[in-house]
Motif scaffolding. Structure first.
Motif, mmCIF file in Angstrom:
data_model
loop_
_atom_site.group_PDB
_atom_site.id
_atom_site.type_symbol
_atom_site.label_atom_id
_atom_site.label_comp_id
_atom_site.label_asym_id
_atom_site.label_seq_id
_atom_site.Cartn_x
_atom_site.Cartn_y
_atom_site.Cartn_z
ATOM 1 N N VAL A 24 0.837 -1.203 0.000
ATOM 2 C CA VAL A 24 0.000 0.000 0.000
ATOM 3 C C VAL A 24 0.871 1.251 0.000
ATOM 4 O O VAL A 24 0.518 2.276 -0.597
ATOM 5 C CB VAL A 24 -0.944 -0.010 1.225
ATOM 6 N N THR A 25 2.013 1.173 0.633
ATOM 7 C CA THR A 25 2.956 2.301 0.629
ATOM 8 C C THR A 25 3.372 2.648 -0.794
ATOM 9 O O THR A 25 3.474 3.832 -1.153
ATOM 10 C CB THR A 25 4.193 1.966 1.475
ATOM 11 N N ASP A 26 3.624 1.626 -1.615
ATOM 12 C CA ASP A 26 3.988 1.863 -3.011
ATOM 13 C C ASP A 26 2.856 2.574 -3.759
ATOM 14 O O ASP A 26 3.105 3.427 -4.617
ATOM 15 C CB ASP A 26 4.308 0.533 -3.702
ATOM 16 N N LEU A 27 1.634 2.218 -3.437
ATOM 17 C CA LEU A 27 0.496 2.890 -4.059
ATOM 18 C C LEU A 27 0.452 4.356 -3.643
ATOM 19 O O LEU A 27 0.176 5.242 -4.462
ATOM 20 C CB LEU A 27 -0.809 2.196 -3.657
ATOM 21 N N GLY A 28 0.720 4.617 -2.365
ATOM 22 C CA GLY A 28 0.722 5.991 -1.885
ATOM 23 C C GLY A 28 1.804 6.824 -2.532
ATOM 24 O O GLY A 28 1.604 8.009 -2.833
ATOM 25 N N ILE A 29 2.975 6.217 -2.783
ATOM 26 C CA ILE A 29 4.075 6.927 -3.438
ATOM 27 C C ILE A 29 3.724 7.229 -4.901
ATOM 28 O O ILE A 29 3.994 8.319 -5.411
ATOM 29 C CB ILE A 29 5.368 6.097 -3.357
ATOM 30 N N ALA A 30 3.110 6.239 -5.565
ATOM 31 C CA ALA A 30 2.764 6.410 -6.977
ATOM 32 C C ALA A 30 1.641 7.428 -7.176
ATOM 33 O O ALA A 30 1.586 8.110 -8.197
ATOM 34 C CB ALA A 30 2.361 5.075 -7.583
ATOM 35 N N PHE A 31 0.750 7.536 -6.182
ATOM 36 C CA PHE A 31 -0.390 8.451 -6.293
ATOM 37 C C PHE A 31 -0.449 9.324 -5.042
ATOM 38 O O PHE A 31 -1.286 9.120 -4.162
ATOM 39 C CB PHE A 31 -1.688 7.658 -6.465
ATOM 40 N N PRO A 32 0.441 10.297 -4.963
ATOM 41 C CA PRO A 32 0.569 11.093 -3.740
ATOM 42 C C PRO A 32 -0.642 11.973 -3.438
ATOM 43 O O PRO A 32 -0.794 12.447 -2.310
ATOM 44 C CB PRO A 32 1.818 11.955 -4.005
ATOM 45 N N ASP A 33 -1.495 12.207 -4.432
ATOM 46 C CA ASP A 33 -2.650 13.080 -4.211
ATOM 47 C C ASP A 33 -3.823 12.357 -3.550
ATOM 48 O O ASP A 33 -4.822 12.993 -3.191
ATOM 49 C CB ASP A 33 -3.122 13.684 -5.542
ATOM 50 N N ILE A 34 -3.722 11.034 -3.406
ATOM 51 C CA ILE A 34 -4.802 10.269 -2.776
ATOM 52 C C ILE A 34 -4.769 10.509 -1.269
ATOM 53 O O ILE A 34 -3.721 10.410 -0.634
ATOM 54 C CB ILE A 34 -4.652 8.754 -3.060
ATOM 55 N N ALA A 35 -5.918 10.826 -0.701
ATOM 56 C CA ALA A 35 -6.005 11.056 0.741
ATOM 57 C C ALA A 35 -5.582 9.807 1.501
ATOM 58 O O ALA A 35 -5.871 8.677 1.083
ATOM 59 C CB ALA A 35 -7.426 11.453 1.127
#
Length: 600
Positions: free
Chosen positions: A316-327
């Motif tokens: 999930v951290t990788d997803l957050g890095i790839a899409f930083p604008d997601i809350a």
């Protein structure tokens, strides 16, 4: 995503077709409540079956499957694969009975099966509880998925997603009613399937994945390929996962919990489809077609995308890095599905986006029409304005549709993940399922028992929402089922049975089978007013046998497709043969019943 002109053309074409269908049938839908909510009971089983598949092809479903696969592997899908048992029970035991009842909604059933103020109170309460509260929760879960898809793929804000998606759906569902929902469902289903297959193709062929063969041998994927979870009872975490993923779903969950499209005994929008069928045979065919496609065919494109996402976005951290604008409160494993869709090539992106839009619209439109049917038929007309004109009823239906869409949108802004919503729905319905099964086959079930079951299960769900750490997830579900079941069984012992007149009237109309109604048939005969029993081929043991054969056939087909993708030809052929034999045996036991004239 950077959409091209052709991408936008595909997306706008899907919206235009849906809205156009609603406008085309608006005049006929507005004639009366029967047309608006059941299309005059004239629908084919094929159309209705495809419609149910499209409805359950919700925008949140691929994300939920992705979350299950990333957490527990392919075997994690047993959380919903186990519900096939409920589906087959509905096909072979309940579909005919629902169509035979001739009611407008499944809540109207309460005043056929029960009598007096308790029956009326139960009908009124469930009209609001299911039609508004529960229905809004489901639509909010679907809308949450739409929000994540819009944020990941286009950078849209949650408000933008809800505004455009909600308006598009409202336009055709409020104008065209049930007929528009069915017709658009069938069109949207083709788009949704095409987009799901395209999404799987691009996910598997992502440069980091390198094709299906490399995907299935990747170190992050190999441990996720088991179709049945590993039996590791010594590890507490593994034991809890095994309980929640496999043991409880197959032993407890399928018969004890109420869940949309898999209600024990049928119900909800599934019952609405059966009630809208031309006759009993079309009702049976609709539910059978739905279960076959829903479980045996549709899951695999989603599963392939989920497996590929483990390679591209391991955590999930990788997803957050790839899409930083997601809350941060919206980050979860379900986000991996829309994340993988961003890699589709130009020209295909439009189809994939249109498929997700189609999934969203078909699900929301069904829930809006179904929920408003409860508000209109089971609350407004029954208790507020019994002599309301057809025009007034349709108007109330359209207004309630808009209000429910607004409520669902507000709740969607509060939810975080698809699994969160799935767990809430299961816990709220824990322990109520068995009573929905037995009320068709045991005369002693009464309205008081249903009221107690519903109130206790809801209270327990709220308690565990506010005290989540008191018990593990598996213990919460089992405790909810046990406490609720004991309470309604005790209620049956302490309260009187329904009146003889009500029970005999129910038997004359429905002709239920099984030993649970022997007393009613016997009493009627002794009173000189014998009741015609169930027809040939409608016995309870034969129905259960057909249910078992249906489950074997569909599960074997599901796994055959999986092993074909895995490249294991021998196992695929073996399972395919098992599925074929089960189908042939099922046909051999099934005597087609003549289509009977049923109330309209």
């Amino acid at each position: 995503m950077q959409l091209t002109t052709i991408d936008w053309a595909i997306i706008l074409a899907v919206i235009a077709v849906a809205v156009g269908v609603g406008a085309a049938v608006a005049r006929q839908a507005g004639k009366n409540a029967s047309q608006f909510f059941l299309s005059g009971r004239s629908m084919s089983g094929v159309w209705l079956g495809i419609s149910i598949v499209a409805t359950t092809f919700a925008a949140d479903t691929p994300g939920l499957v992705t979350e299950f696969v990333r957490q527990d592997g392919i075997a994690g899908n047993w959380r919903w694969w186990a519900l096939l048992l409920t589906g087959m029970l509905t096909v072979f035991l309940y579909a005919r009975l629902w169509r035979r009842s001739g009611v407008t909604t499944d809540l109207e059933f309460y005043e056929l099966r029960y009598s007096g103020p308790p029956a009326a109170a139960l009908r009124a309460f469930r009209a609001i509880y299911l039609g508004v509260v529960f229905n809004v929760i489901v639509m909010a879960i679907v809308s949450l998925a739409a929000i994540k898809i819009g944020q990941v793929m286009f950078g849209f804000t949650p408000i933008q997603v809800l505004l455009w998606g909600g308006l598009s759906t409202l336009l055709f569902s409020t104008t065209g009613g049930f007929r528009a929902v069915i017709l658009t469902d069938c069109i949207l289903f083709v788009v949704a399937i095409g987009g799901a297959v395209a999404a799987a193709y691009f996910a598997v062929n992502h440069p980091d994945v390198g094709g299906l063969a490399n995907l299935l041998t990747h170190e992050r994927v190999v441990g996720k390929l088991n179709l049945v979870p590993a039996w590791d009872w010594s590890n507490p975490d593994a034991r809890e996962s095994l309980l929640m993923v496999f043991i409880i779903p197959l032993s407890v969950q399928w018969w004890s919990m109420w869940y949309p499209s898999a209600e024990p005994g049928g119900g909800g929008y599934l019952a609405q489809r059966m009630l809208a069928a031309k006759n009993e045979n079309h009702a049976v065919g609709a539910v059978m077609l739905f279960n076959a496609v829903h479980y045996a065919i549709r899951p695999w494109p989603w599963i392939l995308v989920a497996l590929a996402s483990l390679v591209v976005f391991p955590t999930v951290t990788d997803l957050g890095i790839a899409f930083p604008d997601i809350a941060q409160d919206k980050l979860g494993n379900d986000l991996a599905y829309p994340a993988m869709l961003t890699f589709a090539s130009e020209g295909w992106q439009g189809l994939i986006v249109a498929s997700l839009l189609a999934a969203y619209m078909s699900t929301i439109s069904t829930h809006l029409n179904w929920g408003s049917s409860y508000v209109v038929n089971d609350f407004y007309q029954r208790f507020i304005e019994p002599n309301a004109s057809d025009r007034n009823l349709v108007r109330v239906g359209r207004v309630s549709t808009i209000i429910m869409m607004l409520l669902a949108s507000l709740l969607a802004l509060w939810l975080n993940t698809a699994e969160q919503g799935f767990t809430i729905l299961l816990q709220v319905g824990a322990g109520t399922g068995l009573i929905y099964i037995l009320r068709w086959y045991w005369w002693r079930i009464n309205a008081y028992a249903e009221i107690v079951a519903m109130v206790i299960s809801f209270a327990i769900a709220l308690f565990f929402q506010w005290s989540p750490d008191l018990l593990s997830d598996s213990q919460q579900l089992c405790a909810g089922v046990l406490i609720t079941t004991c309470c309604w069984m005790l209620t049956i012992m302490l309260t009187p049975a329904e009146s003889r007149e009500t029970l005999e009237s129910f038997c004359r109309l429905i002709r239920p089978a099984g030993p649970g109604w022997a007393k009613v048939y016997r009493d009627a005969e002794q009173a000189g007013q014998p009741i015609t029993g169930p027809g040939p081929g409608e016995s309870l043991p034969l129905g259960i046998l057909r249910m078992v054969l249906g489950c074997i056939g569909i599960y074997a087909a599901l796994f055959a497709v999986g092993y074909a993708l895995f490249g294991n030809t021998m196992v695929c052929i073996t399972l395919g043969s098992v599925s074929l034999v089960a189908a042939l045996l099922l046909l051999a036991t099934y005597r087609r019943q003549p289509a009977r004239s049923t109330p309209s």
